[in-house]
Design a protein around this motif. Structure first.
Motif, PDB file in Angstrom:
ATOM      1  N   ARG A 171       0.872  -1.182   0.000  1.00 56.88           N
ATOM      2  CA  ARG A 171       0.000   0.000   0.000  1.00 56.88           C
ATOM      3  C   ARG A 171       0.900   1.221   0.000  1.00 56.88           C
ATOM      4  O   ARG A 171       1.974   1.194   0.578  1.00 56.88           O
ATOM      5  CB  ARG A 171      -0.861   0.053   1.283  1.00 56.88           C
ATOM      6  N   TYR A 172       0.474   2.275  -0.670  1.00 50.88           N
ATOM      7  CA  TYR A 172       1.176   3.560  -0.565  1.00 50.88           C
ATOM      8  C   TYR A 172       0.454   4.367   0.506  1.00 50.88           C
ATOM      9  O   TYR A 172      -0.732   4.652   0.350  1.00 50.88           O
ATOM     10  CB  TYR A 172       1.152   4.293  -1.894  1.00 50.88           C
ATOM     11  N   GLY A 173       1.143   4.694   1.590  1.00 57.12           N
ATOM     12  CA  GLY A 173       0.538   5.461   2.675  1.00 57.12           C
ATOM     13  C   GLY A 173      -0.697   4.751   3.195  1.00 57.12           C
ATOM     14  O   GLY A 173      -0.682   3.542   3.433  1.00 57.12           O
ATOM     15  N   ASP A 229      -4.770  -1.379  -1.178  1.00 57.03           N
ATOM     16  CA  ASP A 229      -3.731  -2.323  -1.593  1.00 57.03           C
ATOM     17  C   ASP A 229      -3.494  -2.193  -3.092  1.00 57.03           C
ATOM     18  O   ASP A 229      -4.424  -2.336  -3.885  1.00 57.03           O
ATOM     19  CB  ASP A 229      -4.178  -3.772  -1.323  1.00 57.03           C
ATOM     20  N   VAL A 230      -2.254  -1.895  -3.461  1.00 57.30           N
ATOM     21  CA  VAL A 230      -1.878  -1.900  -4.881  1.00 57.30           C
ATOM     22  C   VAL A 230      -1.567  -3.346  -5.280  1.00 57.30           C
ATOM     23  O   VAL A 230      -1.906  -3.804  -6.371  1.00 57.30           O
ATOM     24  CB  VAL A 230      -0.653  -0.985  -5.089  1.00 57.30           C
ATOM     25  N   LEU A 231      -0.918  -4.076  -4.374  1.00 55.74           N
ATOM     26  CA  LEU A 231      -0.629  -5.500  -4.569  1.00 55.74           C
ATOM     27  C   LEU A 231      -1.119  -6.234  -3.330  1.00 55.74           C
ATOM     28  O   LEU A 231      -0.996  -5.710  -2.214  1.00 55.74           O
ATOM     29  CB  LEU A 231       0.885  -5.718  -4.726  1.00 55.74           C
ATOM     30  N   GLY A 258       0.565  -6.852 -17.556  1.00 60.59           N
ATOM     31  CA  GLY A 258      -0.684  -6.490 -16.892  1.00 60.59           C
ATOM     32  C   GLY A 258      -1.054  -5.077 -17.287  1.00 60.59           C
ATOM     33  O   GLY A 258      -0.195  -4.321 -17.752  1.00 60.59           O
ATOM     34  N   PRO A 259      -2.314  -4.690 -17.100  1.00 56.32           N
ATOM     35  CA  PRO A 259      -2.759  -3.371 -17.548  1.00 56.32           C
ATOM     36  C   PRO A 259      -2.021  -2.227 -16.848  1.00 56.32           C
ATOM     37  O   PRO A 259      -1.414  -2.428 -15.793  1.00 56.32           O
ATOM     38  CB  PRO A 259      -4.247  -3.349 -17.190  1.00 56.32           C
ATOM     39  N   SER A 260      -2.105  -1.061 -17.454  1.00 55.55           N
ATOM     40  CA  SER A 260      -1.497   0.125 -16.855  1.00 55.55           C
ATOM     41  C   SER A 260      -2.052   0.319 -15.438  1.00 55.55           C
ATOM     42  O   SER A 260      -3.257   0.197 -15.220  1.00 55.55           O
ATOM     43  CB  SER A 260      -1.838   1.327 -17.736  1.00 55.55           C
ATOM     44  N   GLY A 261      -1.161   0.561 -14.498  1.00 56.90           N
ATOM     45  CA  GLY A 261      -1.593   0.777 -13.114  1.00 56.90           C
ATOM     46  C   GLY A 261      -1.737  -0.514 -12.325  1.00 56.90           C
ATOM     47  O   GLY A 261      -2.103  -0.492 -11.143  1.00 56.90           O
ATOM     48  N   ALA A 262      -1.436  -1.660 -12.942  1.00 54.97           N
ATOM     49  CA  ALA A 262      -1.608  -2.948 -12.251  1.00 54.97           C
ATOM     50  C   ALA A 262      -0.556  -3.164 -11.157  1.00 54.97           C
ATOM     51  O   ALA A 262      -0.747  -3.997 -10.275  1.00 54.97           O
ATOM     52  CB  ALA A 262      -1.544  -4.094 -13.259  1.00 54.97           C
ATOM     53  N   GLY A 263       0.551  -2.448 -11.251  1.00 55.38           N
ATOM     54  CA  GLY A 263       1.565  -2.562 -10.201  1.00 55.38           C
ATOM     55  C   GLY A 263       2.896  -3.147 -10.658  1.00 55.38           C
ATOM     56  O   GLY A 263       3.709  -3.558  -9.825  1.00 55.38           O
ATOM     57  N   LYS A 264       3.164  -3.112 -11.967  1.00 57.50           N
ATOM     58  CA  LYS A 264       4.413  -3.699 -12.482  1.00 57.50           C
ATOM     59  C   LYS A 264       5.634  -2.955 -11.935  1.00 57.50           C
ATOM     60  O   LYS A 264       6.571  -3.572 -11.433  1.00 57.50           O
ATOM     61  CB  LYS A 264       4.424  -3.674 -14.026  1.00 57.50           C
ATOM     62  N   THR A 265       5.594  -1.625 -12.051  1.00 56.33           N
ATOM     63  CA  THR A 265       6.725  -0.831 -11.549  1.00 56.33           C
ATOM     64  C   THR A 265       6.889  -1.038 -10.047  1.00 56.33           C
ATOM     65  O   THR A 265       8.006  -1.188  -9.541  1.00 56.33           O
ATOM     66  CB  THR A 265       6.483   0.667 -11.856  1.00 56.33           C
ATOM     67  N   SER A 266       5.772  -1.075  -9.339  1.00 57.26           N
ATOM     68  CA  SER A 266       5.830  -1.266  -7.875  1.00 57.26           C
ATOM     69  C   SER A 266       6.484  -2.597  -7.542  1.00 57.26           C
ATOM     70  O   SER A 266       7.315  -2.681  -6.623  1.00 57.26           O
ATOM     71  CB  SER A 266       4.417  -1.217  -7.276  1.00 57.26           C
ATOM     72  N   LEU A 267       6.136  -3.640  -8.288  1.00 55.50           N
ATOM     73  CA  LEU A 267       6.711  -4.965  -8.024  1.00 55.50           C
ATOM     74  C   LEU A 267       8.225  -4.963  -8.270  1.00 55.50           C
ATOM     75  O   LEU A 267       9.001  -5.504  -7.474  1.00 55.50           O
ATOM     76  CB  LEU A 267       6.022  -6.012  -8.912  1.00 55.50           C
ATOM     77  N   PHE A 313      15.026   1.817 -15.043  1.00 49.49           N
ATOM     78  CA  PHE A 313      13.803   2.486 -14.587  1.00 49.49           C
ATOM     79  C   PHE A 313      13.096   3.126 -15.775  1.00 49.49           C
ATOM     80  O   PHE A 313      13.735   3.502 -16.764  1.00 49.49           O
ATOM     81  CB  PHE A 313      14.134   3.580 -13.566  1.00 49.49           C
ATOM     82  N   GLN A 314      11.795   3.318 -15.616  1.00 43.45           N
ATOM     83  CA  GLN A 314      11.029   3.940 -16.696  1.00 43.45           C
ATOM     84  C   GLN A 314      11.517   5.373 -16.962  1.00 43.45           C
ATOM     85  O   GLN A 314      11.436   5.852 -18.075  1.00 43.45           O
ATOM     86  CB  GLN A 314       9.545   3.956 -16.329  1.00 43.45           C
ATOM     87  N   ASP A 315      12.007   6.043 -15.904  1.00 45.87           N
ATOM     88  CA  ASP A 315      12.498   7.418 -16.092  1.00 45.87           C
ATOM     89  C   ASP A 315      14.033   7.457 -16.246  1.00 45.87           C
ATOM     90  O   ASP A 315      14.645   8.510 -16.088  1.00 45.87           O
ATOM     91  CB  ASP A 315      12.017   8.323 -14.959  1.00 45.87           C
ATOM     92  N   THR A 334       6.545  -5.237 -19.366  1.00 39.64           N
ATOM     93  CA  THR A 334       6.174  -4.668 -20.668  1.00 39.64           C
ATOM     94  C   THR A 334       4.692  -4.824 -20.971  1.00 39.64           C
ATOM     95  O   THR A 334       4.037  -5.727 -20.460  1.00 39.64           O
ATOM     96  CB  THR A 334       7.008  -5.314 -21.804  1.00 39.64           C
ATOM     97  N   HIS A 335       4.197  -3.887 -21.811  1.00 34.46           N
ATOM     98  CA  HIS A 335       2.860  -3.990 -22.393  1.00 34.46           C
ATOM     99  C   HIS A 335       2.956  -4.493 -23.820  1.00 34.46           C
ATOM    100  O   HIS A 335       1.956  -4.610 -24.499  1.00 34.46           O
ATOM    101  CB  HIS A 335       2.252  -2.586 -22.579  1.00 34.46           C
ATOM    102  N   ASP A 336       4.183  -4.677 -24.296  1.00 36.13           N
ATOM    103  CA  ASP A 336       4.436  -4.865 -25.714  1.00 36.13           C
ATOM    104  C   ASP A 336       4.233  -6.339 -26.092  1.00 36.13           C
ATOM    105  O   ASP A 336       5.141  -7.157 -25.967  1.00 36.13           O
ATOM    106  CB  ASP A 336       5.884  -4.403 -25.990  1.00 36.13           C
TER     107      ASP A 336
END
Ligand SMILES: Nc1ncnc2c1ncn2[C@@H]1O[C@H](COP(=O)(O)OP(=O)(O)OP(=O)(O)O)[C@@H](O)[C@H]1O
Length: 218
Positions: free
Chosen positions: A10-12, A16-18, A35-44, A85-87, A194-196
């Motif tokens: 959870r963020y703050g 639950d994100v995951l 998984g879809p955008s916002g599913a939590g890939k980056t978080s994982l 990282f994505q950025d 990836t979404h690709d």
């Protein structure tokens, strides 16, 4: 190589994100994370890299419970992981070549030992003409390729890459996939978020699919 045991994030005080994330990835394997955008890939990926701490559950990386490591232990483990990282997170005051050479410098190698390897890898990702450029003048795709080169140059035990082909054309996407496969052949465990779907269809690798906070392996 990586084990998640009933992990939640959870963020703050948010939702639950995951949740109830349980899986095991063997050393030397290759996985896509999708998984879809916002599913939590980056978080994982950030949980694996210890840039975030789980709200519940246990995470083991290279056999170690990451919650039991002190900050020096976490830093030591992070040095064994290459991450894109994505950025991108290139260092602005270093040239492309210096950014890519950084992990080797941190390992204590001397420039004579890696000068050619860094230059060859930069040519392979089509950045031969950008070796002395600073990140601020690079395009998004050039920054992405520099970040990938930096993540793989030290042949890490584990490579985590967040949308590594998001800013490049399909031909370069194929070339980068070949680079990841080659690294994996020499022993690196690889996780590519990836979404690709066109990229994923090029390799018969298992997929960790995140949806509604849960994970399944397909
Ligand atoms: N720092 C943060 N603070 C609060 N919520 C966050 C934070 N970072 C991510 N989130 C939320 O967590 C959820 C998962 O985000 P995450 O970036 O991990 O997903 P993703 O699958 O990587 O998405 P994308 O494919 O769009 O990059 C989203 O609902 C997002 O809004």
């Amino acid at each position: 190589m990586i084990r998640f045991d009933d992990v939640a994030l959870r963020y703050g005080s948010g939702p639950d994100v995951l949740r109830h994330i349980t899986f095991h990835i063997h050393r030397g394997s290759f996985h896509f994370l999708t998984g879809p955008s916002g599913a939590g890939k980056t978080s994982l990926l950030k949980l694996i890299f210890m840039a975030l701490r789980p709200s519940d559950g246990h995470i083991y990386v290279a056999g170690q419970d990451v919650e039991e490591l002190d900050s020096a232990g976490r830093a030591g483990l992070r040095r064994r992981i290459g991450i894109v990282f994505q950025d991108f997170r290139l260092l602005d005051h270093l040239t492309t070549w210096e950014n890519v050479a950084l992990p080797l410098r941190v390992m204590g190698l001397r420039p004579n030992e890696y000068r050619e390897d860094v230059t060859d890898l930069l040519r392979w990702v089509d950045l031969g003409h950008r070796i002395n450029a600073y990140p601020e003048v690079l395009s998004g795709g050039e920054k992405q390729r520099a970040a990938i080169a930096r993540a793989v140059i030290g042949k890490p035990e584990l490579l985590l890459a967040d949308e590594p082909t998001g800013n490049v054309d399909p031909e370069m996407g194929d070339r980068l996939l070949r680079l990841f496969i080659e690294l994996n052949r020499f022993g690196t465990s690889v996780i590519i978020a990836t979404h690709d779907y066109a990229l994923m269809d090029k390799l018969a690798a298992p997929r960790l699919v995140l949806q509604h906070g849960r994970v399944e392996i397909h």
